[in-house]
Design a protein around this motif. Structure first.
Motif, PDB file in Angstrom:
ATOM      1  N   HIS A 137       3.631   3.227  -3.359  1.00  0.00           N
ATOM      2  CA  HIS A 137       4.854   3.885  -3.831  1.00  0.00           C
ATOM      3  C   HIS A 137       5.868   2.830  -4.288  1.00  0.00           C
ATOM      4  O   HIS A 137       5.994   1.768  -3.677  1.00  0.00           O
ATOM      5  CB  HIS A 137       5.453   4.768  -2.722  1.00  0.00           C
TER       6      HIS A 137
ATOM      7  N   ASN B 202       4.798   3.276   5.572  1.00  0.00           N
ATOM      8  CA  ASN B 202       4.959   4.730   5.723  1.00  0.00           C
ATOM      9  C   ASN B 202       3.702   5.273   6.371  1.00  0.00           C
ATOM     10  O   ASN B 202       2.591   4.949   5.952  1.00  0.00           O
ATOM     11  CB  ASN B 202       5.158   5.414   4.373  1.00  0.00           C
TER      12      ASN B 202
ATOM     13  N   HIS C  69       1.749  -0.006   0.751  1.00  0.00           N
ATOM     14  CA  HIS C  69       1.162   1.035  -0.111  1.00  0.00           C
ATOM     15  C   HIS C  69       1.841   1.049  -1.471  1.00  0.00           C
ATOM     16  O   HIS C  69       2.797   0.311  -1.705  1.00  0.00           O
ATOM     17  CB  HIS C  69       1.197   2.403   0.567  1.00  0.00           C
TER      18      HIS C  69
ATOM     19  N   ASP D  26       8.954   2.496  -4.043  1.00  0.00           N
ATOM     20  CA  ASP D  26       9.988   2.014  -3.110  1.00  0.00           C
ATOM     21  C   ASP D  26       9.440   0.927  -2.184  1.00  0.00           C
ATOM     22  O   ASP D  26      10.181   0.365  -1.380  1.00  0.00           O
ATOM     23  CB  ASP D  26      10.630   3.169  -2.318  1.00  0.00           C
ATOM     24  N   HIS D  27       8.147   0.617  -2.322  1.00  0.00           N
ATOM     25  CA  HIS D  27       7.541  -0.483  -1.552  1.00  0.00           C
ATOM     26  C   HIS D  27       7.009  -1.605  -2.451  1.00  0.00           C
ATOM     27  O   HIS D  27       6.906  -2.738  -2.016  1.00  0.00           O
ATOM     28  CB  HIS D  27       6.416   0.049  -0.654  1.00  0.00           C
TER      29      HIS D  27
ATOM     30  N   HIS E  17       4.691  12.112   5.717  1.00  0.00           N
ATOM     31  CA  HIS E  17       5.395  11.204   6.636  1.00  0.00           C
ATOM     32  C   HIS E  17       5.336  11.737   8.067  1.00  0.00           C
ATOM     33  O   HIS E  17       5.393  12.948   8.297  1.00  0.00           O
ATOM     34  CB  HIS E  17       6.878  11.095   6.252  1.00  0.00           C
TER      35      HIS E  17
HETATM   36 ZN   LIG Z   1       5.402   6.108   0.656  1.00  0.00          ZN
END
Ligand SMILES: [Zn+2]
Ligand SMILES: [Zn+2]
Length: 431
Positions: free
Chosen positions: A64, A167, A62, A66-67, A371
């Protein structure tokens, strides 16, 4: 035939997910995210190196950062295919362009690498199974329920079947259905752990309490400011308000507007109820420039990023409403210690142009997480077939430990890898 797995990021920590799979001399990458830290201005941290030329391809769970925040770096010299949903790529484009504006000085790539990533992207729908050329791998994306387009990735090398959760959210929200649990038999699971061992408040009850409080503020002539993450959360908050019959003005500003413009073009595969989004849009005043912004006035709701008040148009509105006790600020997501949002909630202090101010508007926190929580993990592991080894990642140490021990208690092998650790799935050994 052995399948090796190497944790390049997100191991032993929440941010910076990156996982390399190797089978028959072929490499495939899942996610390549950055760690942003909690302090504005901190340089982003990249995951461990992988040679782009060695990759048969990559897939992104996805959008975000952090990915995905380090993926364009791979396109400086690489030209491998990126397997992705269309909404994920749309949102990557929004977020990376913004990231380049804010943190460009620290980044190794520029807009042209983002464009190269886009031109090498291969769109998948959920449940499509696709063979990766020049490799033994096939991949399939399942709905993750986290944000529009978010995917769990099932990867198969002909002998082993692995689930990478990315996530996930196991609770139905206004914007998204729950995560898809139809995995089939698995040999390994790489599982996020953000909220392992914790329980979110009951969603419908939290919605009611939130909307009642917002309505009360607006009915008393106040402004209810809602700083929210641009991607997913802002639109979820809008739907919570409109579907619970909130009465009053709603303004939406910042990148949240660009995201809702995109979401309004998606069908049922990627947003749960496109009609509810259309209804909500009809009664929302979208702020597209400073002229629009200056015309915002009177009681009502203002939804605008950034979710932890690290920047964005939320700061503009905060400067206008903070010193009137009639107004209120509703935080609707996790506030990391050290962020402006955390200080606002816990100390009732804000900083405007470097000057410390006492907050007179009332701050509130409502929890609308996207989450999975412990209830969700229990559901997830009940649905598992086979005898997979479970690798926990994307969590703080105590959460990783909790999930690892929970998984062991239900009779599966589990471990919490450290950065750089390698595992051989065929023999279940660390190498
Ligand atoms: Zn995420
Ligand atoms: Zn994440």
């Amino acid at each position: 035939m052995s399948l090796k797995m190497k944790f390049l990021g997100g191991a032993g920590q929440v941010e910076g997910s990156a996982l390399l799979l190797q089978s028959k001399n072929s490499n495939f990458l899942l996610d390549y995210g950055v760690s942003l830290g909690n302090h504005k201005g901190d340089p982003p941290v990249f995951p461990n190196h992988v040679s782009p030329k060695s990759l048969s391809g990559l897939s992104l769970s996805h959008s975000h950062l952090d990915h995905c925040g380090a993926i364009p770096h791979l396109y400086i010299s690489g030209h491998m295919k990126c397997y992705i949903t269309k909404p994920t790529l749309d949102q990557v484009s929004l977020l990376i362009n913004d990231f380049l504006k804010i943190s460009g000085n620290y980044l190794t790539y520029e807009r042209k690498e983002l464009e190269k990533m886009k031109s090498n992207s291969h769109f998948l729908n959920f449940n499509d199974e696709v063979k990766i050329s020049n490799s033994p791998f096939t991949i399939k994306l399942l709905d993750a329920g986290h944000i529009p387009g978010s995917s769990q990735i099932i990867i198969n090398d002909g002998k082993h079947r692995i689930l990478y959760t990315g996530n996930v959210n196991s609770v139905e929200t206004r914007l998204q259905p729950t995560m898809d649990l139809n995995y089939g038999e698995l040999d390994a699971i790489i599982c996020e752990s953000t909220y392992a061992g914790t329980y979110h408040p009951e969603r419908k009850k939290e919605e009611k309490n939130f909307v009642n409080k917002v309505q009360e503020i607006v009915d008393n002539g106040g402004v209810a400011q809602i700083p929210a993450f641009a991607i997913g959360r802002s639109q979820e908050i809008l739907l919570i308000l409109t579907e619970n019959n909130y009465k009053g003005n709603i303004y939406m500003d910042g990148m949240a507007v660009k995201a809702i413009d995109l979401y309004s073009t998606y069908d049922k595969q990627f947003v749960k109820d496109p009609d509810s989004l259309k209804r909500a849009l009809k009664r929302t005043i979208l702020i597209r420039d400073s002229h629009d912004r200056n015309s915002v006035s009177g009681p009502g709701v203002i939804i605008s990023p950034a979710g932890m008040l690290g920047g964005g148009t939320a700061i503009h509105y905060l400067s206008q409403i903070y010193d009137n006790p009639k107004n209120a600020i509703f935080m609707v997501g996790f506030q990391a210690p050290g962020t402006s949002g955390y200080r606002l909630l816990n100390e009732k202090i804000i900083y405007l142009r470097g000057k410390k101010r006492k907050l007179k508007a009332e701050p509130y926190l409502f929890k609308f997480s996207s989450h999975i929580d412990q209830n969700g993990f229990e559901k997830l592991f009940k649905s598992i077939k086979g005898n997979p080894t479970v690798f926990v990642m994307h969590g703080e140490e105590n959460k990783l430990d909790y999930l690892m021990n929970y998984v062991k208690d239900i009779g599966l092998k589990s471990c919490s890898p450290e950065l750089g650790n390698e595992y051989d799935i065929s023999s279940n050994n660390s190498i």
